[in-house]
Design an enzyme around this catalytic site. Sequence first.
Site, PDB file in Angstrom:
ATOM      1  N   ASP A 147     -24.635 -24.819  37.476  1.00 22.06           N
ATOM      2  CA  ASP A 147     -25.346 -25.518  36.518  1.00 22.06           C
ATOM      3  C   ASP A 147     -26.791 -25.336  36.613  1.00 22.06           C
ATOM      4  N   CYS A 201     -12.222 -14.587  19.724  1.00 17.60           N
ATOM      5  CA  CYS A 201     -12.063 -15.633  18.859  1.00 17.60           C
ATOM      6  C   CYS A 201     -11.306 -14.875  17.303  1.00 17.60           C
ATOM      7  N   CYS A 204     -11.219 -16.744  13.840  1.00 16.09           N
ATOM      8  CA  CYS A 204     -11.429 -17.974  13.755  1.00 16.09           C
ATOM      9  C   CYS A 204     -13.004 -18.507  13.675  1.00 16.09           C
ATOM     10  N   CYS A 207     -15.068 -24.180  15.319  1.00 15.61           N
ATOM     11  CA  CYS A 207     -15.967 -24.689  16.068  1.00 15.61           C
ATOM     12  C   CYS A 207     -17.145 -25.013  15.109  1.00 15.61           C
ATOM     13  N   CYS A 211     -18.670 -28.759  13.663  1.00 14.44           N
ATOM     14  CA  CYS A 211     -19.820 -29.382  14.375  1.00 14.44           C
ATOM     15  C   CYS A 211     -20.467 -30.553  13.639  1.00 14.44           C
ATOM     16  N   CYS A 227     -27.642 -30.268  19.253  1.00 12.00           N
ATOM     17  CA  CYS A 227     -26.500 -30.638  19.676  1.00 12.00           C
ATOM     18  C   CYS A 227     -26.333 -32.035  20.109  1.00 12.00           C
ATOM     19  N   CYS A 254     -20.576 -34.318  23.882  1.00 12.68           N
ATOM     20  CA  CYS A 254     -19.645 -34.294  22.625  1.00 12.68           C
ATOM     21  C   CYS A 254     -18.760 -33.224  22.844  1.00 12.68           C
ATOM     22  N   CYS A 257     -16.579 -29.360  19.102  1.00 12.62           N
ATOM     23  CA  CYS A 257     -16.301 -27.729  19.263  1.00 12.62           C
ATOM     24  C   CYS A 257     -15.139 -27.514  20.241  1.00 12.62           C
ATOM     25  N   CYS A 261     -10.716 -26.148  18.978  1.00 15.63           N
ATOM     26  CA  CYS A 261     -10.518 -24.865  19.486  1.00 15.63           C
ATOM     27  C   CYS A 261      -9.016 -24.566  19.594  1.00 15.63           C
TER      28      CYS A 261
HETATM   29  C1  B12 Z   1     -28.538 -25.542  28.864  1.00 14.79           C
HETATM   30  C2  B12 Z   1     -27.210 -25.859  28.680  1.00 14.79           C
HETATM   31  C3  B12 Z   1     -26.964 -26.576  27.770  1.00 14.79           C
HETATM   32  C4  B12 Z   1     -27.541 -26.967  26.121  1.00 14.79           C
HETATM   33  C5  B12 Z   1     -27.652 -25.714  25.478  1.00 14.79           C
HETATM   34  C6  B12 Z   1     -26.037 -25.029  25.343  1.00 14.79           C
HETATM   35  C7  B12 Z   1     -26.063 -23.435  24.823  1.00 14.79           C
HETATM   36  N1  B12 Z   1     -25.033 -23.340  24.477  1.00 14.79           N
HETATM   37  O1  B12 Z   1     -27.070 -22.757  25.115  1.00 14.79           O
HETATM   38  C8  B12 Z   1     -26.758 -28.220  25.724  1.00 14.79           C
HETATM   39  C9  B12 Z   1     -27.538 -29.573  26.400  1.00 14.79           C
HETATM   40  C10 B12 Z   1     -26.917 -28.318  24.206  1.00 14.79           C
HETATM   41  C11 B12 Z   1     -25.398 -27.913  26.558  1.00 14.79           C
HETATM   42  C12 B12 Z   1     -24.221 -28.650  25.835  1.00 14.79           C
HETATM   43  C13 B12 Z   1     -22.895 -28.666  26.537  1.00 14.79           C
HETATM   44  N2  B12 Z   1     -22.933 -28.134  27.654  1.00 14.79           N
HETATM   45 CO1  B12 Z   1     -24.144 -26.921  28.809  1.00 14.79          CO
HETATM   46  N3  B12 Z   1     -25.072 -25.856  29.683  1.00 14.79           N
HETATM   47  C14 B12 Z   1     -26.334 -25.348  29.797  1.00 14.79           C
HETATM   48  C15 B12 Z   1     -26.719 -24.621  30.788  1.00 14.79           C
HETATM   49  C16 B12 Z   1     -27.340 -25.427  31.941  1.00 14.79           C
HETATM   50  C17 B12 Z   1     -27.619 -23.005  30.444  1.00 14.79           C
HETATM   51  C18 B12 Z   1     -27.023 -22.627  29.200  1.00 14.79           C
HETATM   52  C19 B12 Z   1     -27.959 -21.301  28.811  1.00 14.79           C
HETATM   53  O2  B12 Z   1     -28.414 -20.679  29.509  1.00 14.79           O
HETATM   54  N4  B12 Z   1     -28.031 -21.506  27.492  1.00 14.79           N
HETATM   55  C20 B12 Z   1     -29.050 -20.474  26.949  1.00 14.79           C
HETATM   56  C21 B12 Z   1     -27.980 -19.526  25.915  1.00 14.79           C
HETATM   57  C22 B12 Z   1     -29.173 -18.539  25.132  1.00 14.79           C
HETATM   58  O3  B12 Z   1     -27.236 -18.973  26.736  1.00 14.79           O
HETATM   59  P1  B12 Z   1     -25.691 -18.766  26.585  1.00 14.79           P
HETATM   60  O4  B12 Z   1     -25.207 -19.860  25.547  1.00 14.79           O
HETATM   61  O5  B12 Z   1     -25.264 -18.587  27.667  1.00 14.79           O
HETATM   62  O6  B12 Z   1     -25.918 -17.568  25.554  1.00 14.79           O
HETATM   63  C23 B12 Z   1     -25.378 -16.343  25.443  1.00 14.79           C
HETATM   64  C24 B12 Z   1     -24.358 -16.118  24.497  1.00 14.79           C
HETATM   65  O7  B12 Z   1     -24.493 -16.937  23.569  1.00 14.79           O
HETATM   66  C25 B12 Z   1     -24.569 -14.507  24.537  1.00 14.79           C
HETATM   67  N5  B12 Z   1     -24.482 -14.115  23.064  1.00 14.79           N
HETATM   68  C26 B12 Z   1     -25.532 -14.162  22.089  1.00 14.79           C
HETATM   69  N6  B12 Z   1     -25.099 -13.447  20.966  1.00 14.79           N
HETATM   70  C27 B12 Z   1     -23.693 -13.073  21.309  1.00 14.79           C
HETATM   71  C28 B12 Z   1     -23.039 -12.211  20.612  1.00 14.79           C
HETATM   72  C29 B12 Z   1     -21.687 -11.886  21.406  1.00 14.79           C
HETATM   73  C30 B12 Z   1     -20.418 -11.024  20.431  1.00 14.79           C
HETATM   74  C31 B12 Z   1     -21.453 -12.232  22.608  1.00 14.79           C
HETATM   75  C32 B12 Z   1     -20.046 -11.754  23.043  1.00 14.79           C
HETATM   76  C33 B12 Z   1     -22.257 -13.083  23.118  1.00 14.79           C
HETATM   77  C34 B12 Z   1     -23.560 -13.454  22.686  1.00 14.79           C
HETATM   78  O8  B12 Z   1     -25.906 -14.318  24.961  1.00 14.79           O
HETATM   79  C35 B12 Z   1     -26.500 -15.497  25.412  1.00 14.79           C
HETATM   80  C36 B12 Z   1     -26.858 -14.964  26.639  1.00 14.79           C
HETATM   81  O9  B12 Z   1     -26.040 -14.367  27.640  1.00 14.79           O
HETATM   82  C37 B12 Z   1     -25.096 -23.970  31.223  1.00 14.79           C
HETATM   83  C38 B12 Z   1     -25.198 -23.676  32.943  1.00 14.79           C
HETATM   84  C39 B12 Z   1     -25.878 -22.458  33.178  1.00 14.79           C
HETATM   85  N7  B12 Z   1     -26.774 -22.471  34.146  1.00 14.79           N
HETATM   86  O10 B12 Z   1     -25.365 -21.301  32.349  1.00 14.79           O
HETATM   87  C40 B12 Z   1     -24.437 -25.378  31.113  1.00 14.79           C
HETATM   88  C41 B12 Z   1     -23.109 -25.009  30.759  1.00 14.79           C
HETATM   89  C42 B12 Z   1     -23.285 -23.870  29.531  1.00 14.79           C
HETATM   90  N8  B12 Z   1     -22.667 -26.255  29.890  1.00 14.79           N
HETATM   91  C43 B12 Z   1     -21.523 -26.499  29.827  1.00 14.79           C
HETATM   92  C44 B12 Z   1     -20.712 -27.579  29.130  1.00 14.79           C
HETATM   93  C45 B12 Z   1     -19.681 -28.138  29.621  1.00 14.79           C
HETATM   94  C46 B12 Z   1     -21.706 -28.136  27.943  1.00 14.79           C
HETATM   95  C47 B12 Z   1     -20.992 -29.240  27.051  1.00 14.79           C
HETATM   96  C48 B12 Z   1     -19.380 -28.917  26.622  1.00 14.79           C
HETATM   97  C49 B12 Z   1     -20.979 -30.443  27.435  1.00 14.79           C
HETATM   98  C50 B12 Z   1     -20.651 -31.641  26.521  1.00 14.79           C
HETATM   99  N9  B12 Z   1     -19.343 -31.835  26.450  1.00 14.79           N
HETATM  100  O11 B12 Z   1     -21.400 -32.542  25.893  1.00 14.79           O
HETATM  101  C51 B12 Z   1     -21.697 -28.984  25.763  1.00 14.79           C
HETATM  102  C52 B12 Z   1     -21.347 -27.685  24.893  1.00 14.79           C
HETATM  103  C53 B12 Z   1     -22.076 -27.546  23.664  1.00 14.79           C
HETATM  104  C54 B12 Z   1     -22.043 -25.895  23.293  1.00 14.79           C
HETATM  105  N10 B12 Z   1     -21.037 -25.703  22.139  1.00 14.79           N
HETATM  106  O12 B12 Z   1     -22.607 -24.861  24.084  1.00 14.79           O
HETATM  107  C55 B12 Z   1     -20.774 -25.674  30.783  1.00 14.79           C
HETATM  108  C56 B12 Z   1     -19.829 -24.754  30.003  1.00 14.79           C
HETATM  109  C57 B12 Z   1     -18.498 -24.294  30.478  1.00 14.79           C
HETATM  110  C58 B12 Z   1     -17.719 -23.464  29.638  1.00 14.79           C
HETATM  111  N11 B12 Z   1     -16.395 -23.635  29.535  1.00 14.79           N
HETATM  112  O13 B12 Z   1     -18.186 -22.745  29.096  1.00 14.79           O
HETATM  113  C59 B12 Z   1     -21.819 -24.865  31.592  1.00 14.79           C
HETATM  114  C60 B12 Z   1     -21.605 -23.574  31.850  1.00 14.79           C
HETATM  115  C61 B12 Z   1     -22.324 -25.760  32.860  1.00 14.79           C
HETATM  116  C62 B12 Z   1     -21.155 -25.540  33.814  1.00 14.79           C
HETATM  117  N12 B12 Z   1     -21.657 -25.245  35.024  1.00 14.79           N
HETATM  118  O14 B12 Z   1     -20.018 -25.450  33.703  1.00 14.79           O
HETATM  119  N13 B12 Z   1     -25.455 -27.240  27.490  1.00 14.79           N
HETATM  120  S1  SF4 Z   2     -12.826 -22.795  17.905  1.00 13.55           S
HETATM  121 FE1  SF4 Z   2     -12.460 -21.577  19.625  1.00 13.55          FE
HETATM  122  S2  SF4 Z   2     -11.603 -19.565  18.843  1.00 13.55           S
HETATM  123 FE2  SF4 Z   2     -12.254 -20.660  17.027  1.00 13.55          FE
HETATM  124  S3  SF4 Z   2     -14.335 -19.540  16.924  1.00 13.55           S
HETATM  125 FE3  SF4 Z   2     -14.517 -21.468  18.022  1.00 13.55          FE
HETATM  126  S4  SF4 Z   2     -14.503 -20.635  20.048  1.00 13.55           S
HETATM  127 FE4  SF4 Z   2     -13.676 -19.200  18.903  1.00 13.55          FE
HETATM  128  S1  SF4 Z   3     -21.043 -30.236  21.539  1.00 15.16           S
HETATM  129 FE1  SF4 Z   3     -20.833 -31.262  19.439  1.00 15.16          FE
HETATM  130  S2  SF4 Z   3     -22.770 -31.145  18.638  1.00 15.16           S
HETATM  131 FE2  SF4 Z   3     -22.978 -29.756  20.304  1.00 15.16          FE
HETATM  132  S3  SF4 Z   3     -22.374 -27.677  19.391  1.00 15.16           S
HETATM  133 FE3  SF4 Z   3     -20.434 -28.655  20.007  1.00 15.16          FE
HETATM  134  S4  SF4 Z   3     -19.719 -29.823  18.250  1.00 15.16           S
HETATM  135 FE4  SF4 Z   3     -21.676 -29.539  17.915  1.00 15.16          FE
END
Ligand code: B12
Ligand code: SF4
Ligand code: SF4
Length: 403
Positions: A147, A201, A204, A207, A211, A227, A254, A257, A261
């Site tokens: 993380d 996905c 689908c 999510c 949200c 979020c 939260c 999403c 799934c």
């Molecule tokens: C910052 C962060 C957050 C932020 C931003 C989340 C986000 N999606 O960016 C906030 C606070 C909102 C957050 C929320 C949550 N988080 Co968080 N978070 C992080 C953290 C520290 C960094 C993520 C990051 O770099 N974000 C920047 C964006 C740009 O990066 P990205 O999402 O990876 O985006 C990539 C893809 O979207 C991709 N992409 C873009 N376009 C496309 C198109 C295609 C076709 C494809 C294939 C890919 C793709 O490119 C991007 C760069 O690679 C990571 C840990 C880490 N060091 O990675 C944990 C992490 C992602 N979080 C985690 C968790 C558990 C959560 C929550 C579920 C917690 C909760 N229950 O409240 C929520 C889920 C929200 C969500 N839907 O993402 C876990 C996820 C585990 C998993 N199964 O994936 C992580 C990995 C922590 C861990 N060590 O386990 N989080």
């Molecule tokens: S709910 Fe799950 S399977 Fe459906 S679009 Fe979201 S991540 Fe993909």
């Molecule tokens: S964690 Fe909740 S608020 Fe954040 S993206 Fe998923 S559904 Fe939306």
Amino acid sequence: MLEPEESGPPTHETLAARVAAAARELGFARVGFAPAAPFGDAALRLRGWLASGYHGNLSYLAEGERGDPRALLPEARTVIAVALFYGGPAGPVALRDGRDGRDLTAIVARYARGDDYHLVMKQKLALLAERCEALAGRRLASRACVDTAPLLEHELARAAGLGFSGKSTLTIVPGLGSYVLLGELITELELTPSEPVRAGCGGCRACLDACPTGAFVDAHVLDARRCISYLTIENQGTIPRELRSRLGTRVFGCDVCQEVCPFNASSTPKPGAPELAPRPALATLDLVGLLELGAAGYRKLVRRTALRRVTRDTLARNAAVALGNTRDARAVPPLERALGSHPSPLVRAHAAWALGELGELAADARTALAEAGASDPDADVREEACSALARLNNASLAVRCPA
Ligand code: B12
Ligand code: SF4
Ligand code: SF4
């Protein structure tokens, strides 16, 4: 002195199989190996995301070289990516969706209901590092990450064949779903890379549609500022007014999403980490108790849990908003008390909003709101109290704020 387990150097493939077996013994549900090399495209996408401002106050995401594991360990040859499963069996509380606010119980996201996963993951990765050294028969430079290290963990999980990137942005592990936490051991050990997962996905978009705050800009792109996880944990200040009612009774993170799934729908038992199993205190947390939590109660509640990341005032702020979303008259007296006497202006301001949100149920709180609107020492509290009072009075004012 460390001894190899057999004479003659094992191949990279044999070593990989042994490391994978050791990881499973330690409780990791999945393990995979990726070459320690730059990610390319992903780092570019991260820069685009940051340029759009979607990261809000998470400025650390712009620091360091998140797209190359060798920036963290120059000798690195392999990234061992692991997944800890925490989905486990979920009781009625764990599954309830708080948007309707049916009682005064808070919702804590599933990942945070047991021991703090950072501690659990780090401990297991340290043991895995020891096992790698025993298997290699020599000391190894390595670094455990979970993380907080500057790494794109989704990309590493994908590169190591653990799973694929869902439209929710979360990593989905086939057979396990997305209720997994990711960790990495960057090591100088060379191990045969794992095959990538070929799944996705499909059509689908559950999510994206479910949200509560409309936080997805598009598939795979999240505006973190909207979020609920960000709003309740990362944002220590005011929660934007227009989003408060969307939080329901969620006070820490939260899962919507993930709840919708289809990859999380299977009820087949999975290898979960017992340390992450829900503690009763966090699975059924009382909102009034949280709003009125004292210093000792706070320390006890958050000890060794992920809730340590937020302050007592942040939890109380979240509880105030959640109480406003319950549509329950029992929420009124504690909110009135908080408005009148909570030491934090942030909590008083959100308590005022919550009373306004309760409408007719909070009719008796008009005087308290008028008093706060007139004489609270904090301008934001006065403003929130007047605004709540106007909503309660539905513009036909029985009790007014001073002009
Ligand atoms: C910052 C962060 C957050 C932020 C931003 C989340 C986000 N999606 O960016 C906030 C606070 C909102 C957050 C929320 C949550 N988080 Co968080 N978070 C992080 C953290 C520290 C960094 C993520 C990051 O770099 N974000 C920047 C964006 C740009 O990066 P990205 O999402 O990876 O985006 C990539 C893809 O979207 C991709 N992409 C873009 N376009 C496309 C198109 C295609 C076709 C494809 C294939 C890919 C793709 O490119 C991007 C760069 O690679 C990571 C840990 C880490 N060091 O990675 C944990 C992490 C992602 N979080 C985690 C968790 C558990 C959560 C929550 C579920 C917690 C909760 N229950 O409240 C929520 C889920 C929200 C969500 N839907 O993402 C876990 C996820 C585990 C998993 N199964 O994936 C992580 C990995 C922590 C861990 N060590 O386990 N989080
Ligand atoms: S709910 Fe799950 S399977 Fe459906 S679009 Fe979201 S991540 Fe993909
Ligand atoms: S964690 Fe909740 S608020 Fe954040 S993206 Fe998923 S559904 Fe939306």
